[in-house]
Design an enzyme around this catalytic site. Structure first.
Site, PDB file in Angstrom:
ATOM      1  CE  LYS A   1      26.904  47.949-102.687  1.00  0.00           C
ATOM      2  NZ  LYS A   1      25.569  48.931-102.987  1.00  0.00           N
TER       3      LYS A   1
ATOM      4  CD  GLU B   1      22.073  49.216-101.848  1.00  0.00           C
ATOM      5  OE1 GLU B   1      21.813  48.935-102.938  1.00  0.00           O
ATOM      6  OE2 GLU B   1      23.516  49.353-101.668  1.00  0.00           O
TER       7      GLU B   1
ATOM      8  CG  ASP C   1      18.383  49.875-105.874  1.00  0.00           C
ATOM      9  OD1 ASP C   1      19.248  50.435-106.754  1.00  0.00           O
ATOM     10  OD2 ASP C   1      18.699  49.938-104.670  1.00  0.00           O
TER      11      ASP C   1
END
Ligand code: AMP
Length: 583
Positions: free
Chosen positions: A70, A147, A169
């Protein structure tokens, strides 16, 4: 029955698949566990393996295993897997494909459509790469969502009490923070900030550096160029790092690390916390920025929600508690919450009504390069068209002027970033409008930016006098080395399935949305309310002012009652009136 649209958290370290079934969110076990390592490998027979099987062979076969792909999404690189090379999109597609196949097995029905999450701070290129990965896995990616927004959506689902919260996050590869307001079931993101290269992987790297240093000092052996040993160290020290969340000290012993000497090392939690302090400070700067953007101060924040595996590190709690004066907490499993939010978004798109509505924003400013005069000199500057933190979808125009008499063409570009210097912002794309009319300098050119719910940009340039227009969807694939058909052949040759990688939607640049969704209606209503209120402060005739107030009231009532048809009507009338009065 409505369409099945699954939610996928395509994480740096782990990936998760969730779905809503009969109004309930369900996380689907993959290979018997709710999270699947985002690892791809080739076994000794050259067969593709994904998930735990690939992770288990990481130390033994680092050249035949890929992790943390990623972090490379959107880059024009190839990564080695065995004796072949693949793009990050192709590697990610193997992860998505595994989730799809396992999900289909568990659910007993085909999975064709998905909502996939990305870090809020992913740029256009990284988002597009994620979408391509989905298509290569045979999925129609109906929406890409952020997200932290997904996390907030999972948290806000079905809630009635209003609150302002901060979603922090911190995962394996990326960090995001969002300020989110939940009001009457509408989850509205006010501001987002982050760093796409900051996460648990960086903490692991610091531990690896320390081990390499200690080993050199003790045994006079430099391990820093040996990738197989570094990989082994990373696996061991990542485990040690997780233990440090529960223990004050951890001992690490790796026998015959270089074939001769053992690694023996003790790390205390205090030392580790000192090691990562600078990186955590960066996350606090992002929080500060996003609160400033949302015009909030710490006491406005009612809740701090933690998302991502690295938030299990105790110092993260302490720092946030100290700075925000709110005890941070997890109310939903931080590893699963993002996929759950994506599944809710999937259900909303599929037409289920009993969930919160989401209003998302763009965390980046989009602008175009123009010439401005500064201190008597002409220079290129970046003029913002859609400022960061604008609700999505966003649609904005600005007027620019030709510079020369009889100028017959104009180059239009689109850039993403906060600097006024074009070269400091990333170029999304550019195009030429040719055949302008032969008129004196100063002829207006209207540049219109349309940013959709996936964060993809469509740019139109129109010559005002003649209506001559050119529209370009800024498809970053045009600039890239990746050939999607080639990628499909590449994938098919590895997994031996000629149909592999064939996406279910043929036209990749077509708009997914056909009619206005609740999110779009809400974003328009918000924009129109702002413009209507601005007009009221300027002083209008009594009838016009009365009409605007009534329409703003009607719009608020429609939102409260979730009456999207009424909201569409109020938007249309208010839009006409505002357009007429602004002129
Ligand atoms: P995610 O991307 O959300 O799956 O988070 C993965 C990251 O969380 C990896 O860097 C893990 O090492 C880290 N992580 C998982 N569990 C813990 C823990 N107990 N303490 C500290 N970090 C953890």
């Amino acid at each position: 029955m409505s369409d099945l649209i699954v939610g996928i958290d395509l994480g740096t370290t782990n990936s998760v698949l969730a779905v809503t079934l009969e109004g309930r969110i369900k996380v689907i076990d993959i290979h018997g566990q709710p999270t699947m390592p985002s690892c791809v490998g080739l076994d000794s027979a050259g067969k593709l393996i994904v998930g735990n099987a690939a992770r288990n062979q990481l130390i033994a076969a680092p050249d035949a295993t890929v992790v943390s792909i990623k972090r490379k999404m959107g880059e024009e690189i190839r990564v080695k897997l065995g004796d072949k090379e693949y793009s990050p999109e192709e590697i990610s597609s193997f992860i998505l494909r595994e989730l799809k196949i396992e999900g289909e097995r568990q659910l007993g029905q085909p999975i064709k459509k998905a909502v996939i999450t990305v870090p809020a701070f992913f740029n256009e290129r990284q988002r597009k790469a994620t979408q391509i990965a989905g298509e290569l896995a045979g999925l129609e990616v109906v929406r890409i969502i952020n997200e932290p927004t997904a996390a907030a959506l999972a948290y806000g689902a079905g809630r009635t009490s209003d609150e302002t919260m901060l979603v922090y996050d911190l995962g394996g590869g990326t960090f995001d923070v969002s300020v989110v307001v939940v009001e009457q079931g509408v989850v509205e993101v006010k501001a987002s900030h982050g760093d796409t290269h900051l996460g648990g992987d960086d903490f692991d790297d610091l531990l690896v550096q320390r081990a390499v240093r200690e080993f050199r000092e003790k045994h006079g052996v430099d391990l820093s160029a040996n990738s197989a040993i570094l990989c082994r160290l990373k696996v061991v020290l990542e485990r040690a790092k997780c233990h440090l969340s529960d223990e004050p000290f951890v001992s690490v012993r790796e026998e015959y690390l270089d074939g001769q000497h053992h690694l023996e090392m003790e790390i205390s939690r205090a030392e580790y916390e000192e090691m990562i302090a600078l990186l955590l400070e960066k996350t606090l700067t992002c929080i500060h920025q996003s609160m400033q953007d949302a015009r909030l101060i710490p006491k406005d924040i009612g809740k701090v929600m933690l998302v991502g595996g690295s938030t299990r590190t105790p110092i993260v709690h302490r720092l946030l508690h100290e700075r925000l004066q709110v005890e941070p907490r997890w109310e939903i499993n931080p590893d699963l919450i993002v996929a759950m939010g994506a599944a809710i978004q999937g259900a909303i798109i599929a037409g289920e009504k009993n969930y919160s509505i989401l209003v998302d924003i763009t965390p980046h400013t989009f602008g175009t390069t123009t010439v401005a005069v500064r201190d008597g000199f002409e220079r290129l500057v970046c003029a913002p068209i859609i400022p960061r933190n604008t609700p999505l979808p966003a649609s904005k125009s600005e007027v620019f002027f030709t510079m020369y008499d009889n100028q017959d063409e104009v180059k239009v570009d689109a850039r993403q970033g906060e600097s006024f210097l074009p070269e400091e912002n990333s170029l999304i794309g550019d195009f030429l409008v040719e055949g302008l009319s032969p008129v004196p300098a100063g002829s207006p050119i209207i540049i219109h930016f349309d940013l959709d719910l996936n964060g993809m940009l469509k740019v139109t340039a129109t010559e005002k006098h003649t209506g001559l227009a050119k529209t370009v969807t800024m498809d970053t694939r045009g600039n890239r080395a990746l050939d999607v058909d080639e990628a499909r052949r590449n994938i098919a040759s590895l997994i031996g399935d000629p149909a592999a990688g064939v996406a279910t939607n043929g036209d990749e640049t077509a708009d997914v949305e056909t009619e206005e969704s609740p999110e779009e209606l809400l974003a328009s209503a918000k924009d129109l309310r702002k413009r209507g209120e601005a007009l009221l402060t300027k002083g209008l005739g009594a009838d016009d002012a009365e009409e605007i107030r009534k329409l703003i009231h009607d719009s608020a009532e429609a939102i409260k009652n979730r009456d999207w048809a009424a909201l569409g009507g109020a938007n249309d009338t208010l839009s006409d009136l505002v357009f007429y009065l602004e002129d």
